[in-house]
Design a protein around this motif. Structure first.
Motif, PDB file in Angstrom:
ATOM      1  N   ALA A  58       2.385   0.514  13.900  1.00 12.34           N
ATOM      2  CA  ALA A  58       2.768   0.806  15.289  1.00 12.34           C
ATOM      3  C   ALA A  58       2.532   2.282  15.603  1.00 12.34           C
ATOM      4  O   ALA A  58       2.047   2.619  16.688  1.00 12.34           O
ATOM      5  N   ALA A  59       2.830   3.157  14.656  1.00 11.23           N
ATOM      6  CA  ALA A  59       2.601   4.592  14.887  1.00 11.23           C
ATOM      7  C   ALA A  59       1.113   4.876  15.085  1.00 11.23           C
ATOM      8  O   ALA A  59       0.731   5.746  15.864  1.00 11.23           O
ATOM      9  N   ALA A  60       0.267   4.137  14.367  1.00  3.52           N
ATOM     10  CA  ALA A  60      -1.183   4.329  14.481  1.00  3.52           C
ATOM     11  C   ALA A  60      -1.792   3.486  15.600  1.00  3.52           C
ATOM     12  O   ALA A  60      -2.984   3.594  15.876  1.00  3.52           O
ATOM     13  N   CYS A  61      -0.981   2.624  16.233  1.00  2.00           N
ATOM     14  CA  CYS A  61      -1.461   1.692  17.262  1.00  2.00           C
ATOM     15  C   CYS A  61      -2.641   0.866  16.748  1.00  2.00           C
ATOM     16  O   CYS A  61      -3.666   0.738  17.396  1.00  2.00           O
ATOM     17  N   ARG A  62      -2.456   0.329  15.535  1.00  2.00           N
ATOM     18  CA  ARG A  62      -3.457  -0.569  14.951  1.00  2.00           C
ATOM     19  C   ARG A  62      -2.751  -1.841  14.517  1.00  2.00           C
ATOM     20  O   ARG A  62      -1.560  -1.846  14.254  1.00  2.00           O
ATOM     21  N   ARG A  63      -3.492  -2.924  14.412  1.00  2.00           N
ATOM     22  CA  ARG A  63      -2.891  -4.203  13.994  1.00  2.00           C
ATOM     23  C   ARG A  63      -2.190  -4.035  12.647  1.00  2.00           C
ATOM     24  O   ARG A  63      -1.081  -4.516  12.465  1.00  2.00           O
ATOM     25  N   TYR A  64      -2.856  -3.341  11.736  1.00  2.00           N
ATOM     26  CA  TYR A  64      -2.274  -3.118  10.408  1.00  2.00           C
ATOM     27  C   TYR A  64      -2.900  -1.873   9.817  1.00  2.00           C
ATOM     28  O   TYR A  64      -3.910  -1.360  10.331  1.00  2.00           O
ATOM     29  N   VAL A  65      -2.319  -1.403   8.736  1.00  2.00           N
ATOM     30  CA  VAL A  65      -2.875  -0.245   8.045  1.00  2.00           C
ATOM     31  C   VAL A  65      -3.864  -0.717   6.978  1.00  2.00           C
ATOM     32  O   VAL A  65      -5.033  -0.308   6.981  1.00  2.00           O
ATOM     33  N   ASP A  66      -3.419  -1.580   6.073  1.00  2.00           N
ATOM     34  CA  ASP A  66      -4.283  -2.017   4.963  1.00  2.00           C
ATOM     35  C   ASP A  66      -4.632  -3.500   5.001  1.00  2.00           C
ATOM     36  O   ASP A  66      -5.725  -3.886   4.601  1.00  2.00           O
ATOM     37  N   ARG A  67      -3.700  -4.331   5.424  1.00  2.00           N
ATOM     38  CA  ARG A  67      -3.990  -5.764   5.532  1.00  2.00           C
ATOM     39  C   ARG A  67      -2.985  -6.376   6.515  1.00  2.00           C
ATOM     40  O   ARG A  67      -1.935  -5.800   6.802  1.00  2.00           O
ATOM     41  N   ASP A  68      -3.309  -7.559   7.023  1.00  2.00           N
ATOM     42  CA  ASP A  68      -2.514  -8.189   8.074  1.00  2.00           C
ATOM     43  C   ASP A  68      -1.127  -8.542   7.518  1.00  2.00           C
ATOM     44  O   ASP A  68      -0.997  -9.451   6.687  1.00  2.00           O
ATOM     45  N   LEU A  69      -0.099  -7.832   7.980  1.00  2.00           N
ATOM     46  CA  LEU A  69       1.265  -8.068   7.489  1.00  2.00           C
ATOM     47  C   LEU A  69       1.669  -9.528   7.655  1.00  2.00           C
ATOM     48  O   LEU A  69       2.337 -10.093   6.789  1.00  2.00           O
ATOM     49  N   ASN A  70       1.240 -10.126   8.767  1.00  2.00           N
ATOM     50  CA  ASN A  70       1.702 -11.490   9.069  1.00  2.00           C
ATOM     51  C   ASN A  70       0.964 -12.578   8.271  1.00  2.00           C
ATOM     52  O   ASN A  70       1.075 -13.755   8.575  1.00  2.00           O
ATOM     53  N   ARG A  71       0.200 -12.141   7.266  1.00  2.00           N
ATOM     54  CA  ARG A  71      -0.406 -13.070   6.303  1.00  2.00           C
ATOM     55  C   ARG A  71       0.034 -12.697   4.880  1.00  2.00           C
ATOM     56  O   ARG A  71      -0.591 -13.084   3.910  1.00  2.00           O
ATOM     57  N   THR A  72       1.138 -11.951   4.780  1.00  2.00           N
ATOM     58  CA  THR A  72       1.484 -11.325   3.497  1.00  2.00           C
ATOM     59  C   THR A  72       2.820 -11.822   2.949  1.00  2.00           C
ATOM     60  O   THR A  72       3.315 -11.311   1.950  1.00  2.00           O
ATOM     61  N   PHE A  73       3.408 -12.829   3.588  1.00  2.00           N
ATOM     62  CA  PHE A  73       4.715 -13.306   3.134  1.00  2.00           C
ATOM     63  C   PHE A  73       4.591 -14.551   2.247  1.00  2.00           C
ATOM     64  O   PHE A  73       5.394 -15.479   2.344  1.00  2.00           O
ATOM     65  N   THR A  74       3.565 -14.571   1.408  1.00  2.00           N
ATOM     66  CA  THR A  74       3.423 -15.665   0.442  1.00  2.00           C
ATOM     67  C   THR A  74       4.118 -15.265  -0.854  1.00  2.00           C
ATOM     68  O   THR A  74       4.337 -14.072  -1.126  1.00  2.00           O
ATOM     69  N   SER A  75       4.387 -16.249  -1.644  1.00  2.00           N
ATOM     70  CA  SER A  75       5.081 -16.017  -2.911  1.00  2.00           C
ATOM     71  C   SER A  75       4.324 -15.020  -3.790  1.00  2.00           C
ATOM     72  O   SER A  75       4.929 -14.143  -4.418  1.00  2.00           O
ATOM     73  N   ALA A  76       2.991 -15.101  -3.805  1.00  2.00           N
ATOM     74  CA  ALA A  76       2.202 -14.201  -4.658  1.00  2.00           C
ATOM     75  C   ALA A  76       2.459 -12.734  -4.285  1.00  2.00           C
ATOM     76  O   ALA A  76       2.661 -11.884  -5.162  1.00  2.00           O
ATOM     77  N   PHE A  77       2.461 -12.418  -2.995  1.00  2.00           N
ATOM     78  CA  PHE A  77       2.687 -11.028  -2.575  1.00  2.00           C
ATOM     79  C   PHE A  77       4.150 -10.631  -2.751  1.00  2.00           C
ATOM     80  O   PHE A  77       4.453  -9.516  -3.170  1.00  2.00           O
ATOM     81  N   LEU A  78       5.049 -11.550  -2.412  1.00  2.00           N
ATOM     82  CA  LEU A  78       6.474 -11.169  -2.401  1.00  2.00           C
ATOM     83  C   LEU A  78       7.034 -10.991  -3.807  1.00  2.00           C
ATOM     84  O   LEU A  78       7.994 -10.243  -3.999  1.00  2.00           O
ATOM     85  N   THR A  79       6.410 -11.644  -4.782  1.00  2.00           N
ATOM     86  CA  THR A  79       6.957 -11.570  -6.143  1.00  2.00           C
ATOM     87  C   THR A  79       6.120 -10.673  -7.052  1.00  2.00           C
ATOM     88  O   THR A  79       6.458 -10.512  -8.216  1.00  2.00           O
ATOM     89  N   ALA A  80       5.047 -10.094  -6.522  1.00  2.00           N
ATOM     90  CA  ALA A  80       4.206  -9.232  -7.363  1.00  2.00           C
ATOM     91  C   ALA A  80       4.990  -7.986  -7.765  1.00  2.00           C
ATOM     92  O   ALA A  80       5.798  -7.467  -6.989  1.00  2.00           O
ATOM     93  N   ARG A  81       4.725  -7.487  -8.964  1.00  2.00           N
ATOM     94  CA  ARG A  81       5.370  -6.260  -9.416  1.00  2.00           C
ATOM     95  C   ARG A  81       4.840  -5.098  -8.561  1.00  2.00           C
ATOM     96  O   ARG A  81       3.628  -4.982  -8.335  1.00  2.00           O
ATOM     97  N   ALA A  82       5.729  -4.270  -8.072  1.00  2.00           N
ATOM     98  CA  ALA A  82       5.319  -3.174  -7.193  1.00  2.00           C
ATOM     99  C   ALA A  82       4.505  -2.137  -7.956  1.00  2.00           C
ATOM    100  O   ALA A  82       4.778  -1.860  -9.124  1.00  2.00           O
ATOM    101  N   SER A  83       3.506  -1.601  -7.260  1.00  2.00           N
ATOM    102  CA  SER A  83       2.679  -0.549  -7.857  1.00  2.00           C
ATOM    103  C   SER A  83       2.396   0.484  -6.774  1.00  2.00           C
ATOM    104  O   SER A  83       2.319   0.148  -5.591  1.00  2.00           O
ATOM    105  N   PRO A  84       2.212   1.753  -7.168  1.00  2.00           N
ATOM    106  CA  PRO A  84       1.938   2.775  -6.152  1.00  2.00           C
ATOM    107  C   PRO A  84       0.632   2.516  -5.398  1.00  2.00           C
ATOM    108  O   PRO A  84       0.437   3.036  -4.307  1.00  2.00           O
ATOM    109  N   ASP A  85      -0.253   1.706  -5.971  1.00  2.00           N
ATOM    110  CA  ASP A  85      -1.530   1.423  -5.300  1.00  2.00           C
ATOM    111  C   ASP A  85      -1.461   0.228  -4.366  1.00  2.00           C
ATOM    112  O   ASP A  85      -2.470  -0.168  -3.788  1.00  2.00           O
ATOM    113  N   ASP A  86      -0.290  -0.369  -4.219  1.00  2.00           N
ATOM    114  CA  ASP A  86      -0.187  -1.546  -3.357  1.00  2.00           C
ATOM    115  C   ASP A  86      -0.601  -1.210  -1.928  1.00  2.00           C
ATOM    116  O   ASP A  86      -0.277  -0.127  -1.424  1.00  2.00           O
ATOM    117  N   PRO A  87      -1.278  -2.132  -1.268  1.00  2.00           N
ATOM    118  CA  PRO A  87      -1.508  -1.963   0.171  1.00  2.00           C
ATOM    119  C   PRO A  87      -0.166  -1.761   0.882  1.00  2.00           C
ATOM    120  O   PRO A  87       0.843  -2.356   0.480  1.00  2.00           O
TER     121      PRO A  87
END
Lengths: 319, 319
Positions: A58-87
């Motif tokens: 929203a601050a950048a007035c773009r749909r997303y920064v790295d990938r479409d947030l509204n396609r990111t609430f799957t189990s694979a993304f939500l349960t992945a181990r966090a890393s500093p390189d994550d989108p």
């Protein structure tokens, strides 16, 4: 698809998410407004929580920064181990899952209203996973009855066997409001007011339900996703034409076999070669060019939605 | 402002630039099409050169990468010593200045047609620096006569004493075509066809001029920039309201003192406090939020444009 059980308890934990896409301005400015002035979201039995879902986009007035947030609430993304390189949006989806979920858990929020805009001429579109979601279908019916001037249409987006991926899937239930046409990065006062009124009516419905109202069965009309159609493309993958003037802005209208769907830059028309009449939606939506979607085909259905039984009243506290 | 001298030689070096802003799709796809199929741009006395002005921004579908290219053709940017840290658009402006200029030199192109879209309801707008540009005013008049169905309006954008900064300023002369409404990132077939037809008519006018046609004096109507108006803003600088529904989409229509211009999120209306009637343009243009412009005020003028004298025919070559 299984029928989602109707709630047997009041819905007390409700969120309204705006800015899931950072250039869809109605929800962004409603969420920002409600974060300052939350009174609009208060009802006797609950107070809805406003959330600016993708603040960096929203601050950048773009749909997303790295990938479409509204396609990111799957189990694979939500349960992945966090890393500093994550989108960015993977990190943000995990944060929202903590705040509003965890998805598929008893602690999850009861309901999310997720606010969107489209560049397509969709009018007021209510986005529901599938028609077996009896509570959501009753909520949509309530919005239709309260706002007949908006011709609210119901779009059933979930395809057979598909894992849920949208922000409202972290809650126990939810719907999307999709209002258009509005260009990305533009805030139109008319759509802002309409979205505000629809959110108010949705919260009123939840309040009525929480107070023990029962809602009778009704006949519903809805548009169920049947596939997507890409633009005509040249060998290098770039566009070779665009949506035909006779299809542009005709969202939800019947498209018959043989009708023109694209106009090539070379001048020829491309005709619709399907065998049956469909109802295209999201026609020429800006955000879908990169997804290879010129429009989404739907089939128009009517079906019966059963009654939504009233909650058993809680025992009256003794004086 | 000085009157630009009318050309005394045929205009043989003509460019058509699209994608100066990388999310204004009509010009991007016309330029890409003409780079593959340049026949449309050929006339007996010249062949116009298609140019995709900001290819990196077009690839990203953003207005610009680092800064607005169409504000970068000032002497300071064009003559700055190149450095690897330069913003992309500064490097690109210098490249375009080499290709189509150098600005203010005898080697510069004769004419640039620069193609734009707006999210505002501007219809067909022809952008000219000032009314003393007799050749450009005649070109606009020709487009109005050839395309009465498009109601082409002339917008005079250069303010007193202001250095020229737009891409067409690197050529000896030029105009902008601004077609709307079209969302950023969307290619509408209707506007694509209109822009294509307008470019063809503009090249036809240059051809007529090159062939020795004279064009009589006429009475012109144009809208001259008189100032800009920002959105109402909160203390943190963010929007506190947006364009009023009664002003939205009313580009070029008269705005009278006391009429509503903004609707605050809190519900009140903000009224226009100017002392005279103005004609707002670029109302609620997406790209201007960051520039602090909710709309541009113009004054509607009528004035006489002198005849455009025909070129002295070149001596007929001996057989």
């Amino acid at each position: 698809m299984c029928s989602l059980p109707v709630p047997r308890e009041p819905l007390c934990r409700v969120a309204v998410t705006g800015g899931t896409h950072g250039n869809e301005m109605s929800g962004i400015y409603l969420a920002r407004h409600w974060l300052q002035a939350p009174e609009d979201l208060q009802r006797p039995s609950f107070s809805a929580t406003p959330v600016l879902a993708n603040p960096a986009a929203a601050a950048a007035c773009r749909r997303y920064v790295d990938r479409d947030l509204n396609r990111t609430f799957t189990s694979a993304f939500l349960t992945a181990r966090a890393s500093p390189d994550d989108p960015y949006e993977v990190t943000r989806a995990q944060e929202l899952n903590q705040l509003l979920g965890p998805k598929a858990s008893g602690q999850a929020f009861d309901f999310i209203l997720d606010l969107h805009n489209t560049t397509a001429n969709m009018g007021t579109c209510l986005i529901v996973d599938n028609a077996h979601n009896v509570f959501a279908m009753h909520l949509c019916h309530h919005l239709q009855l309260q706002h007949p001037e908006l011709s609210c249409r119901v779009f059933l987006y979930q395809q057979q066997g598909e894992e849920s991926y949208a922000v409202h899937s972290v809650a126990k239930n939810g719907i999307g409001l999709e209002l258009g046409p509005q260009p990305q990065g533009v805030l139109r006062a008319d759509l802002f007011s309409q979205m505000r009124a629809l959110v108010a009516a949705a919260l009123d419905f939840i309040e009525l339900f929480n107070q023990g109202t029962d809602f009778p069965a009704f006949e519903a009309e809805a548009y169920r996703i049947a596939g997507t159609v890409d633009f005509p493309r040249a060998k290098d993958g770039d566009l070779a034409g665009t949506v035909h003037p006779q299809l542009q802005d005709r969202d939800f209208e019947p498209l018959q076999p043989g009708a023109p769907v694209f106009q090539m830059f070379s001048g020829e028309d491309v005709l619709y070669e399907g065998e049956s009449t469909v109802s295209p939606v999201f026609i020429n939506e800006a955000a879908y060019y990169e997804k290879g979607i010129a429009f989404i085909q739907t089939e128009k259905l009517t079906f019966s939605v059963p009654a939504l039984p009233s909650l058993t009243p809680a025992p009256t506290p003794l004086p």
